[in-house]
Design a protein around this motif. Structure first.
Motif, PDB file in Angstrom:
ATOM      1  N   UNK A   1       5.293  16.992  37.321  1.00  0.00           N
ATOM      2  CA  UNK A   1       4.268  17.147  38.566  1.00  0.00           C
ATOM      3  C   UNK A   1       4.784  18.397  39.245  1.00  0.00           C
ATOM      4  N   UNK A   2       3.774  19.420  39.187  1.00  0.00           N
ATOM      5  CA  UNK A   2       4.041  20.806  39.950  1.00  0.00           C
ATOM      6  C   UNK A   2       3.115  21.056  41.134  1.00  0.00           C
ATOM      7  N   UNK A   3       3.647  21.616  42.004  1.00  0.00           N
ATOM      8  CA  UNK A   3       3.021  21.807  43.249  1.00  0.00           C
ATOM      9  C   UNK A   3       2.528  23.488  43.039  1.00  0.00           C
ATOM     10  N   UNK A   4       1.552  23.925  43.421  1.00  0.00           N
ATOM     11  CA  UNK A   4       1.392  25.341  43.300  1.00  0.00           C
ATOM     12  C   UNK A   4       0.441  25.693  44.840  1.00  0.00           C
ATOM     13  N   UNK A   5       0.721  27.192  45.251  1.00  0.00           N
ATOM     14  CA  UNK A   5      -0.229  27.514  46.057  1.00  0.00           C
ATOM     15  C   UNK A   5       0.002  29.154  45.935  1.00  0.00           C
TER      16      UNK A   5
ATOM     17  N   UNK B   1       9.582  19.337  42.669  1.00  0.00           N
ATOM     18  CA  UNK B   1      10.424  18.951  43.617  1.00  0.00           C
ATOM     19  C   UNK B   1       9.987  17.330  43.788  1.00  0.00           C
ATOM     20  N   UNK B   2      10.817  16.513  43.120  1.00  0.00           N
ATOM     21  CA  UNK B   2      10.418  14.923  43.344  1.00  0.00           C
ATOM     22  C   UNK B   2      11.470  14.145  44.036  1.00  0.00           C
ATOM     23  N   UNK B   3      12.067  14.953  44.749  1.00  0.00           N
ATOM     24  CA  UNK B   3      13.054  14.210  45.664  1.00  0.00           C
ATOM     25  C   UNK B   3      12.582  13.033  46.571  1.00  0.00           C
ATOM     26  N   UNK B   4      11.466  13.293  47.099  1.00  0.00           N
ATOM     27  CA  UNK B   4      10.811  12.219  48.019  1.00  0.00           C
ATOM     28  C   UNK B   4      10.470  10.909  47.262  1.00  0.00           C
ATOM     29  N   UNK B   5      10.387  11.187  45.969  1.00  0.00           N
ATOM     30  CA  UNK B   5      10.075   9.723  45.046  1.00  0.00           C
ATOM     31  C   UNK B   5      11.530   9.348  44.600  1.00  0.00           C
ATOM     32  N   UNK B   6      12.699   9.768  44.941  1.00  0.00           N
ATOM     33  CA  UNK B   6      13.866   9.269  44.720  1.00  0.00           C
ATOM     34  C   UNK B   6      14.378  10.035  43.350  1.00  0.00           C
ATOM     35  N   UNK B   7      13.780  10.947  42.844  1.00  0.00           N
ATOM     36  CA  UNK B   7      14.322  11.628  41.482  1.00  0.00           C
ATOM     37  C   UNK B   7      15.738  12.324  41.944  1.00  0.00           C
ATOM     38  N   UNK B   8      16.519  12.089  40.709  1.00  0.00           N
ATOM     39  CA  UNK B   8      17.709  12.970  40.779  1.00  0.00           C
ATOM     40  C   UNK B   8      17.636  14.330  40.084  1.00  0.00           C
ATOM     41  N   UNK B   9      16.294  14.660  39.670  1.00  0.00           N
ATOM     42  CA  UNK B   9      16.422  15.942  38.964  1.00  0.00           C
ATOM     43  C   UNK B   9      16.369  17.036  39.873  1.00  0.00           C
TER      44      UNK B   9
ATOM     45  N   UNK C   1       0.118   8.936  57.078  1.00  0.00           N
ATOM     46  CA  UNK C   1       1.459   9.556  57.142  1.00  0.00           C
ATOM     47  C   UNK C   1       2.632   9.057  57.630  1.00  0.00           C
ATOM     48  N   UNK C   2       2.279   8.138  58.836  1.00  0.00           N
ATOM     49  CA  UNK C   2       3.386   7.185  59.233  1.00  0.00           C
ATOM     50  C   UNK C   2       4.023   6.495  57.983  1.00  0.00           C
ATOM     51  N   UNK C   3       3.136   5.899  57.320  1.00  0.00           N
ATOM     52  CA  UNK C   3       3.516   4.901  56.105  1.00  0.00           C
ATOM     53  C   UNK C   3       4.378   5.961  55.084  1.00  0.00           C
ATOM     54  N   UNK C   4       3.919   7.171  54.878  1.00  0.00           N
ATOM     55  CA  UNK C   4       4.601   7.924  53.973  1.00  0.00           C
ATOM     56  C   UNK C   4       5.935   8.328  54.366  1.00  0.00           C
ATOM     57  N   UNK C   5       6.041   8.354  55.801  1.00  0.00           N
ATOM     58  CA  UNK C   5       7.365   9.020  56.317  1.00  0.00           C
ATOM     59  C   UNK C   5       8.256   7.394  56.052  1.00  0.00           C
ATOM     60  N   UNK C   6       7.787   6.651  56.233  1.00  0.00           N
ATOM     61  CA  UNK C   6       8.741   5.167  55.911  1.00  0.00           C
ATOM     62  C   UNK C   6       9.222   5.162  54.742  1.00  0.00           C
ATOM     63  N   UNK C   7       8.178   5.313  53.416  1.00  0.00           N
ATOM     64  CA  UNK C   7       8.649   5.227  52.197  1.00  0.00           C
ATOM     65  C   UNK C   7       9.462   6.371  51.388  1.00  0.00           C
ATOM     66  N   UNK C   8       9.512   7.669  52.205  1.00  0.00           N
ATOM     67  CA  UNK C   8      10.082   8.639  51.703  1.00  0.00           C
ATOM     68  C   UNK C   8      11.403   8.493  50.927  1.00  0.00           C
ATOM     69  N   UNK C   9      11.739   8.828  49.745  1.00  0.00           N
ATOM     70  CA  UNK C   9      12.828   8.669  49.137  1.00  0.00           C
ATOM     71  C   UNK C   9      13.123   7.486  48.408  1.00  0.00           C
TER      72      UNK C   9
ATOM     73  N   UNK D   1       0.025  15.194  49.984  1.00  0.00           N
ATOM     74  CA  UNK D   1      -0.555  16.602  50.272  1.00  0.00           C
ATOM     75  C   UNK D   1       0.475  17.668  49.466  1.00  0.00           C
ATOM     76  N   UNK D   2       0.206  18.802  49.638  1.00  0.00           N
ATOM     77  CA  UNK D   2       0.559  19.989  48.752  1.00  0.00           C
ATOM     78  C   UNK D   2       1.441  20.752  49.783  1.00  0.00           C
ATOM     79  N   UNK D   3       2.202  19.990  50.839  1.00  0.00           N
ATOM     80  CA  UNK D   3       2.914  20.978  51.803  1.00  0.00           C
ATOM     81  C   UNK D   3       4.302  21.361  51.125  1.00  0.00           C
ATOM     82  N   UNK D   4       4.818  20.850  49.960  1.00  0.00           N
ATOM     83  CA  UNK D   4       6.118  21.232  49.200  1.00  0.00           C
ATOM     84  C   UNK D   4       5.988  22.712  48.882  1.00  0.00           C
TER      85      UNK D   4
END
Length: 525
Positions: free
Chosen positions: A250-254, A277-285, A366-374, A438-441
């Motif tokens: 997965x790659x984000x671009x802008x 950057x996959x840290x939001x989904x618990x990745x260790x990469x 977005x409130x749900x996304x804040x709760x499940x981040x990481x 979203x693509x905020x990263x």
């Protein structure tokens, strides 16, 4: 001979003609009224659109954006400064709010900062009251943040020569390897100048002025040439970052505009950022970011950069990306924040029940996304299926239902059309726990460059634009990995200049980098 009186048929014919004329006139009046109504509606729509544009401009120029309170914070800072200037120090609050008394929280300073311990002993060695001996019973301490002023110094490297009394062989330490032959800037100085240029957006001529104020007489052109040589040493690190980044799933671009000077004209260049950057989904990469400069803004640039990449590309609705998704190897994931921004601009200027409901639905997501981040992808996916999917479906039904009753020229209708047109890409995060809504990263990674662009406006040539992309990539990746970018560049360019083996590039990656300790230099004949 007298005239013959008109017959009944003549009267009826005249009446029919008059009725036809009246009907025709009524039709003309109705058509004119309809035309006037359309013109008034179009004029009202134009006024509404212009007012919306004015409101957007005012928010950007003077007010706060949807996410930041810049203007209000500036006003608050001025008010706090005025209050502090007019209130005696003893009256200033010092602890947190309790019982309706406004006081400030006690903040702990960063424990990783260097510390200087200052001990203040009493002025007398015995009790001032009775003259008795004193015994220790503890201590009070407080911390204060101090600044050691930046100071330029000259390092004079002296290499004494020795001769053997027996064989007359001359012994001397080897000369240090410089980043630039006959150069006068150390590795630390070069890294500092690069960080100031690309990390803090200070052009070389401003840095030269700041150095002159400290007693350092150096030309702007010398800074530019020296940094160019040093930055070129980072090319292997940059290329390795790109290589590793394209192996992710997965790659984000802008992108943003990047004017590039050329003989006789200025090219409408672009700077593209790619972030894995996959840290939001618990990745260790480790997170990775890299930039690419191009002479124009076209989808072919992204296709060329992501050649061989297979996975999900999260981006905005730029049409140049469409050809990338045709092959099937790269899936599209849209940016919900863009849809939210389009609706928010209209809602902030002319709030309606429709825009209010849409904004509430997106904010709930977005409130749900804040709760499940990481959390791991499986847990994020389960939460989205249970809680987020009903909200997304309700939002889509609202967009589809309400759009039918709106003029397609209305701004709110255009915002809704943007969402319904790319809906499959918008809700892809509901089926993959690794994806973001979203693509905020990527947008955060490009934001620093857009701020700095106001200081230097353009790149002198394409080679300079590419050099900027290299250094920006190093700095942004260091930031994502929590590494001091200035110390990293100073250390790495010195190692590379001292013939670091190509088989060990991965040891120098920001996420693997370990600051080396100073080692004594060996003697050489």
């Amino acid at each position: 001979m007298s005239e013959q009186a008109p017959s009944t048929a003549d009267f009826l014919a005249r009446i029919a003609l008059l009725e036809a004329a009246v009907a025709a006139r009524d039709i003309t009046i109705a058509e004119r009224d309809e035309q006037l109504r359309r013109e008034r509606a179009e004029a009202a729509l134009r006024i509404q659109r212009l007012q919306l544009r004015i409101d957007r401009f005012n928010r950007k120029a003077f007010g706060r954006s949807s996410e930041k309170l810049g203007q209000m914070l500036l006003e608050l800072e001025d008010l706090e400064t005025d209050v502090a200037a007019g209130v005696p120090d003893a009256e200033l609050p010092i602890v947190a709010d309790t019982d309706n008394v406004r006081v400030l929280p006690v903040r702990k300073l960063n424990p990783n900062l260097p510390r200087k311990r200052v001990i203040r002993e009493p002025s007398c060695a015995c009790c001032p009251g009775c003259g008795g001996d004193l015994r220790a019973m503890g201590e009070d301490s407080e911390e204060m943040l101090d600044l050691v002023a930046q100071a330029w110094q000259v390092i004079e490297t002296v290499r004494p020569k020795y001769s053997c009394r027996t064989c007359d062989k001359i012994i001397q330490a080897p000369a240090p390897i410089k980043a630039i032959a006959r150069g006068k800037l150390s590795y630390a100085a070069l890294a500092h100048i690069m960080m100031a240029k690309w990390g803090y957006h200070l052009p070389f001529y401003r840095q030269a002025q700041m150095m002159a104020a400290k007693g350092v007489d150096i030309e702007r052109s010398t800074l530019a040439r020296s940094v160019g040589y040093a930055a070129a040493l980072l090319d292997p690190i940059y290329n390795r970052i790109r290589e590793i980044g394209r192996t992710r799933t997965k790659i984000h671009t802008d992108d943003t505009r990047f004017p590039i000077l050329a003989p006789g004209k200025t090219h409408k260049g672009a700077l593209w950022v790619y972030v894995a950057d996959d840290r939001n989904s618990g990745s260790q990469e480790p997170p990775i970011a890299w930039y690419r400069a191009t002479m124009g803004r076209a989808g072919e640039s992204v296709m060329s950069e992501l050649a061989g990449f297979a996975g999900t590309l999260q981006a905005d609705g730029f049409t140049g990306y469409n050809q990338i998704y045709k092959g099937g190897a790269i899936r599209e994931a849209a940016c919900l924040a863009h849809l939210r921004c389009k609706i928010f601009d209209i809602h902030e200027s002319q709030p309606t029940k429709l825009s209010t409901t849409a904004m509430a639905g997106i904010q709930a997501i977005y409130r749900i996304e804040e709760e499940i981040r990481g959390l791991p992808p499986a847990e994020r996916l389960a939460a989205r299926r249970r809680r987020t999917r009903p909200l997304v479906r309700a939002l889509r039904r609202q967009l589809m239902r309400q759009s039918n009753g709106l003029s397609r020229h209305a701004d709110i209708a255009k915002a809704f059309a943007y969402g319904t047109k790319r809906w499959r890409a918008f809700n892809r995060f509901l089926y993959d726990g690794q994806l973001e809504p979203d693509n905020l990263i990527a947008e955060r990674a490009i934001r620093g460059f857009t701020v700095g662009r106001r200081n230097w406006l353009f790149s002198g040539n394409f080679a300079a634009a590419e050099r900027s992309a290299v250094v920006l990539s190093i700095i942004e990746t260091c930031k994502l990995c929590g590494v001091d970018a200035e110390a990293y560049m100073a250390d790495v360019i010195e190692r590379i200049q001292n013939d670091w083996p190509a088989s060990r590039w991965d040891e120098l990656m920001p996420w693997n980098w370990v600051r080396r300790q100073e080692m004594p230099l060996p003697l050489a004949a």
